[in-house]
Design a protein around this motif. Sequence first.
Motif, PDB file in Angstrom:
ATOM      1  N   LEU A 173    -100.983  -7.717 -64.497  1.00 56.32           N
ATOM      2  CA  LEU A 173    -102.337  -8.274 -64.525  1.00 56.32           C
ATOM      3  C   LEU A 173    -103.319  -7.402 -65.300  1.00 56.32           C
ATOM      4  N   ARG A 174    -102.924  -6.175 -65.594  1.00 55.98           N
ATOM      5  CA  ARG A 174    -103.826  -5.235 -66.275  1.00 55.98           C
ATOM      6  C   ARG A 174    -103.675  -5.363 -67.791  1.00 55.98           C
ATOM      7  N   PRO A 175    -104.762  -5.598 -68.496  1.00 59.87           N
ATOM      8  CA  PRO A 175    -104.675  -5.680 -69.959  1.00 59.87           C
ATOM      9  C   PRO A 175    -104.191  -4.356 -70.552  1.00 59.87           C
ATOM     10  N   GLY A 176    -103.383  -4.464 -71.566  1.00 54.92           N
ATOM     11  CA  GLY A 176    -102.947  -3.270 -72.273  1.00 54.92           C
ATOM     12  C   GLY A 176    -101.688  -2.630 -71.724  1.00 54.92           C
ATOM     13  N   THR A 177    -101.047  -3.246 -70.719  1.00 62.10           N
ATOM     14  CA  THR A 177     -99.789  -2.695 -70.206  1.00 62.10           C
ATOM     15  C   THR A 177     -98.746  -2.676 -71.326  1.00 62.10           C
ATOM     16  N   ILE A 178     -98.112  -1.538 -71.507  1.00 63.58           N
ATOM     17  CA  ILE A 178     -97.210  -1.376 -72.647  1.00 63.58           C
ATOM     18  C   ILE A 178     -95.890  -2.110 -72.425  1.00 63.58           C
ATOM     19  N   ASP A 179     -95.265  -1.868 -71.285  1.00 65.44           N
ATOM     20  CA  ASP A 179     -93.916  -2.408 -71.066  1.00 65.44           C
ATOM     21  C   ASP A 179     -93.970  -3.551 -70.059  1.00 65.44           C
ATOM     22  N   ARG A 180     -94.553  -4.658 -70.450  1.00 63.52           N
ATOM     23  CA  ARG A 180     -94.701  -5.807 -69.556  1.00 63.52           C
ATOM     24  C   ARG A 180     -93.349  -6.421 -69.212  1.00 63.52           C
ATOM     25  N   GLU A 181     -92.417  -6.390 -70.163  1.00 66.46           N
ATOM     26  CA  GLU A 181     -91.113  -7.010 -69.917  1.00 66.46           C
ATOM     27  C   GLU A 181     -90.353  -6.287 -68.820  1.00 66.46           C
ATOM     28  N   ALA A 182     -90.419  -4.951 -68.797  1.00 67.80           N
ATOM     29  CA  ALA A 182     -89.747  -4.184 -67.751  1.00 67.80           C
ATOM     30  C   ALA A 182     -90.358  -4.498 -66.389  1.00 67.80           C
ATOM     31  N   SER A 183     -91.696  -4.592 -66.348  1.00 71.64           N
ATOM     32  CA  SER A 183     -92.370  -4.932 -65.086  1.00 71.64           C
ATOM     33  C   SER A 183     -91.973  -6.322 -64.622  1.00 71.64           C
ATOM     34  N   ARG A 184     -91.903  -7.254 -65.552  1.00 78.39           N
ATOM     35  CA  ARG A 184     -91.542  -8.633 -65.201  1.00 78.39           C
ATOM     36  C   ARG A 184     -90.089  -8.699 -64.707  1.00 78.39           C
ATOM     37  N   THR A 185     -89.199  -7.954 -65.352  1.00 77.19           N
ATOM     38  CA  THR A 185     -87.793  -7.956 -64.947  1.00 77.19           C
ATOM     39  C   THR A 185     -87.620  -7.408 -63.538  1.00 77.19           C
ATOM     40  N   ARG A 186     -88.282  -6.285 -63.255  1.00 76.34           N
ATOM     41  CA  ARG A 186     -88.197  -5.715 -61.907  1.00 76.34           C
ATOM     42  C   ARG A 186     -88.765  -6.674 -60.875  1.00 76.34           C
ATOM     43  N   LEU A 187     -89.878  -7.316 -61.209  1.00 75.39           N
ATOM     44  CA  LEU A 187     -90.518  -8.237 -60.270  1.00 75.39           C
ATOM     45  C   LEU A 187     -89.596  -9.402 -59.943  1.00 75.39           C
ATOM     46  N   VAL A 188     -88.935  -9.941 -60.965  1.00 75.41           N
ATOM     47  CA  VAL A 188     -88.009 -11.055 -60.743  1.00 75.41           C
ATOM     48  C   VAL A 188     -86.859 -10.648 -59.831  1.00 75.41           C
ATOM     49  N   ARG A 189     -86.415  -9.397 -59.936  1.00 72.84           N
ATOM     50  CA  ARG A 189     -85.288  -8.948 -59.132  1.00 72.84           C
ATOM     51  C   ARG A 189     -85.692  -8.531 -57.719  1.00 72.84           C
ATOM     52  N   MET A 190     -86.869  -7.904 -57.578  1.00 71.12           N
ATOM     53  CA  MET A 190     -87.235  -7.313 -56.289  1.00 71.12           C
ATOM     54  C   MET A 190     -87.997  -8.256 -55.368  1.00 71.12           C
ATOM     55  N   ALA A 191     -88.879  -9.077 -55.926  1.00 64.95           N
ATOM     56  CA  ALA A 191     -89.705  -9.939 -55.081  1.00 64.95           C
ATOM     57  C   ALA A 191     -88.869 -10.900 -54.239  1.00 64.95           C
ATOM     58  N   PRO A 192     -87.827 -11.559 -54.800  1.00 65.65           N
ATOM     59  CA  PRO A 192     -87.033 -12.456 -53.951  1.00 65.65           C
ATOM     60  C   PRO A 192     -86.362 -11.736 -52.786  1.00 65.65           C
ATOM     61  N   ALA A 193     -85.841 -10.534 -53.011  1.00 62.75           N
ATOM     62  CA  ALA A 193     -85.205  -9.786 -51.917  1.00 62.75           C
ATOM     63  C   ALA A 193     -86.208  -9.499 -50.811  1.00 62.75           C
ATOM     64  N   LEU A 194     -87.430  -9.138 -51.199  1.00 62.95           N
ATOM     65  CA  LEU A 194     -88.475  -8.855 -50.219  1.00 62.95           C
ATOM     66  C   LEU A 194     -88.800 -10.094 -49.390  1.00 62.95           C
ATOM     67  N   LEU A 195     -88.975 -11.221 -50.050  1.00 59.10           N
ATOM     68  CA  LEU A 195     -89.329 -12.458 -49.349  1.00 59.10           C
ATOM     69  C   LEU A 195     -88.181 -12.946 -48.474  1.00 59.10           C
ATOM     70  N   ILE A 196     -86.953 -12.842 -48.974  1.00 59.89           N
ATOM     71  CA  ILE A 196     -85.807 -13.320 -48.195  1.00 59.89           C
ATOM     72  C   ILE A 196     -85.541 -12.403 -46.999  1.00 59.89           C
ATOM     73  N   PHE A 197     -85.743 -11.094 -47.158  1.00 54.69           N
ATOM     74  CA  PHE A 197     -85.631 -10.179 -46.023  1.00 54.69           C
ATOM     75  C   PHE A 197     -86.603 -10.596 -44.917  1.00 54.69           C
ATOM     76  N   ALA A 198     -87.845 -10.893 -45.302  1.00 49.96           N
ATOM     77  CA  ALA A 198     -88.842 -11.312 -44.313  1.00 49.96           C
ATOM     78  C   ALA A 198     -88.425 -12.618 -43.641  1.00 49.96           C
ATOM     79  N   ALA A 199     -87.901 -13.558 -44.440  1.00 51.30           N
ATOM     80  CA  ALA A 199     -87.433 -14.822 -43.861  1.00 51.30           C
ATOM     81  C   ALA A 199     -86.255 -14.591 -42.928  1.00 51.30           C
ATOM     82  N   GLY A 200     -85.338 -13.692 -43.320  1.00 55.64           N
ATOM     83  CA  GLY A 200     -84.205 -13.372 -42.458  1.00 55.64           C
ATOM     84  C   GLY A 200     -84.655 -12.764 -41.144  1.00 55.64           C
ATOM     85  N   ALA A 201     -85.667 -11.895 -41.197  1.00 53.03           N
ATOM     86  CA  ALA A 201     -86.180 -11.284 -39.977  1.00 53.03           C
ATOM     87  C   ALA A 201     -86.762 -12.347 -39.044  1.00 53.03           C
ATOM     88  N   LEU A 202     -87.535 -13.272 -39.600  1.00 52.11           N
ATOM     89  CA  LEU A 202     -88.110 -14.348 -38.782  1.00 52.11           C
ATOM     90  C   LEU A 202     -87.012 -15.218 -38.177  1.00 52.11           C
TER      91      LEU A 202
END
Length: 236
Positions: A173-202
């Motif tokens: 979200l910050r203008p001027g971020t140099i390596d946006r693709e790396a941030s996007r790749t990590r987000l795609v991989r990590m965010a689902p695990a976080l959300l599914i862990f929470a769903a599994g806990a519930l």
Amino acid sequence: MSAPALPTVPVGRALLVNGLLAFVAGYVDVVGFVALSGLFTAHVTGNFVLIGAEIAALSTQGVVGKLLALPVFVVVVAATRLAVLHLEHRGRGPLRPLLGAELLLLGLFLAAGLAARPIVSADSPPAMLAGLLGVAAMAIQNAKARLILANHAPTTIMTGNTTQVVIDLVDLLRPGTIDREASRTRLVRMAPALLIFAAGALLGALGFAAASFWCLLAPMAALGVLVLGTPDARPA
């Protein structure tokens, strides 16, 4: 400085593996916590916080089981490391056997939990046996995340995932971020695990309320899917 990008693996495969394992970890951790006076099976160091809380409250409920959780965890992680080295020496992929071992231990957790009912004290031998079998199963999952799934997002302890997701969201979200693709790749991989862990806990909490230890059939089914879908070869 941004965190290093995760190594490239097929995104679909990573999301499937991460999702199912995150579901298992969240689900089993909550079942242990609810059934056994706050025993963490996946996040074992959290047990020391609860031991301190019990001591502060002048209570010893579940303290013995929590004290035993860490040495059991350590022993199983060490055994997993030796098993991986042995399997690799013989030219076999270690992932499928470890998934099978985790599935077996969850089945024993289920059986021991059923045999221990009604659980009046989490420090009774049957209850402690059940809890430590759950710890052993999650120790294998923690170990294989480091040994053979290091290029996938973590699935058991979500603090690091949450921290990285927030950092990457800010960077995207910050203008001027140099390596946006790396941030996007990590987000795609990590965010689902976080959300599914929470769903599994519930779902673990709801499942235990509805079916007691029988609810562990759900994470066992998730592991079964992975066992059947994992070739007997070392993952990329």
